[in-house]
Design an enzyme around this catalytic site. Structure first.
Site, short mmCIF file in Angstrom:
data_model
loop_
_atom_site.label_atom_id
_atom_site.label_comp_id
_atom_site.label_asym_id
_atom_site.label_seq_id
_atom_site.Cartn_x
_atom_site.Cartn_y
_atom_site.Cartn_z
N LYS A 95 -9.76 1.72 -1.97
CA LYS A 95 -9.94 1.30 -0.59
C LYS A 95 -11.28 1.79 -0.03
O LYS A 95 -11.58 2.98 -0.06
CB LYS A 95 -8.78 1.84 0.26
CG LYS A 95 -8.73 1.36 1.69
CD LYS A 95 -7.48 1.96 2.34
CE LYS A 95 -7.29 1.52 3.78
NZ LYS A 95 -6.07 2.14 4.35
N CYS A 128 -5.20 -3.07 3.27
CA CYS A 128 -4.82 -2.76 4.65
C CYS A 128 -5.97 -2.83 5.65
O CYS A 128 -6.32 -3.91 6.12
CB CYS A 128 -4.14 -1.39 4.69
SG CYS A 128 -3.17 -1.11 6.20
N GLU A 163 0.84 -1.20 0.00
CA GLU A 163 0.00 0.00 0.00
C GLU A 163 0.87 1.25 0.00
O GLU A 163 1.86 1.33 0.72
CB GLU A 163 -0.89 0.00 1.26
CG GLU A 163 -1.80 1.22 1.36
CD GLU A 163 -2.56 1.29 2.68
OE1 GLU A 163 -3.63 1.92 2.70
OE2 GLU A 163 -2.08 0.71 3.68
#
Length: 264
Positions: free
Chosen positions: A112, A148, A43
């Site tokens: 995300k 994440c 990321e």
């Protein structure tokens, strides 16, 4: 799913974008030479994980970093899961991952969904959340892609399983404080939940802008076994992912059969 070799890249995100791009290119070439068929980056690998840098380093869609990733995938003839980078779209910035095939063509993208908003830090101060989730298909199988903080939401990972995923990639930048207690736990839990391989490349720790990164990029088997842990420093690993391990785990513990049969 077919057996294949995955390359896991762990890089520090420095304040020099050109240096980050060059390091990425070098490590992908190295991973290819070691036999990788599919390679995944961490990321925010081209940008220090700080709100001020998200704004400073953000690029338009199809910008410089995008073009470099496409070029590197094509040159090395690998599938590239491009970790994530900050992308501008109008007045918003997204934490976005792009996936390229062996010809360098984009085959999937994901922004995300779950932003890292915790006590003392809010990713949403600069980043806007994505709205869609899915899987992508390659010659090696069906893959899921999260980023994440998404690791903390098991319902997302069950969706990947429902869509047919057998490998789930989770480029990450956990901080030391949360990573020490939760990174291994969450990766192993999501692997056991879904009976998928979980591949989580993370940012390396350094003495500068990535000094708070937990690092420890992971590859976890469908049974929850940690196959690879890359430690703290800049590193890469090549891991063979085997169809038989996914198949056997799902045969031994037929979770989907139980889901179909249960009555609440």
């Amino acid at each position: 799913m077919k057996d294949f070799n995955v390359g896991i890249i762990q890089l520090p995100a420095t304040g020099d974008k050109e240096k980050n791009l060059k390091t990425m290119e070098e490590y992908i070439s190295c991973a290819k030479n070691k036999g990788a068929d599919v390679i995944c980056l961490p990321e925010m690998w081209n940008c220090p994980y700080q709100n001020s840098y998200f704004t400073k380093f953000a690029e338009e869609d199809f910008g410089k970093t995008y073009k470099k990733m496409s070029e590197v995938a094509r040159k090395n003839e690998v599938y590239l899961i491009g970790g994530s980078i900050p992308i501008k779209s109008g007045e918003k910035i997204y934490n976005r991952s792009y996936v390229f095939d062996k010809e360098g063509k984009e085959i999937y993208r994901y922004s995300k969904i779950n932003l890292f908003d915790i006590e003392g830090y809010k990713e949403s101060d600069t980043i806007s959340g994505g709205k869609s989730l899915g899987v992508f298909e390659t010659e090696y199988g069906i893959f899921g892609l999260a980023i994440c903080f998404d690791l903390r939401f098991p319902e997302l990972f069950q969706s990947f399983r429902n869509y047919g995923a057998e490998v789930i990639f989770v480029p990450s930048t956990f901080m030391k404080k949360t990573g020490e207690v939760h990174f291994h736990l969450l990766n192993r839990a999501r692997a056991v939940d879904t009976q998928c391989y979980i591949v989580s490349p993370a940012i390396a720790r350094d003495a500068k802008l990535s000094k708070n990164a937990y690092a420890h990029s992971l590859c976890v088997s469908p049974s929850g076994e940690i196959i690879a842990d890359l430690g703290e420093e800049k590193n890469l690993a090549i891991v063979k992912l085997e169809n038989e391990k996914v198949k056997r785990e799902r045969e031994k513990l037929p979770l989907e059969v139980s889901r179909k049969n249960r009555k609440l």
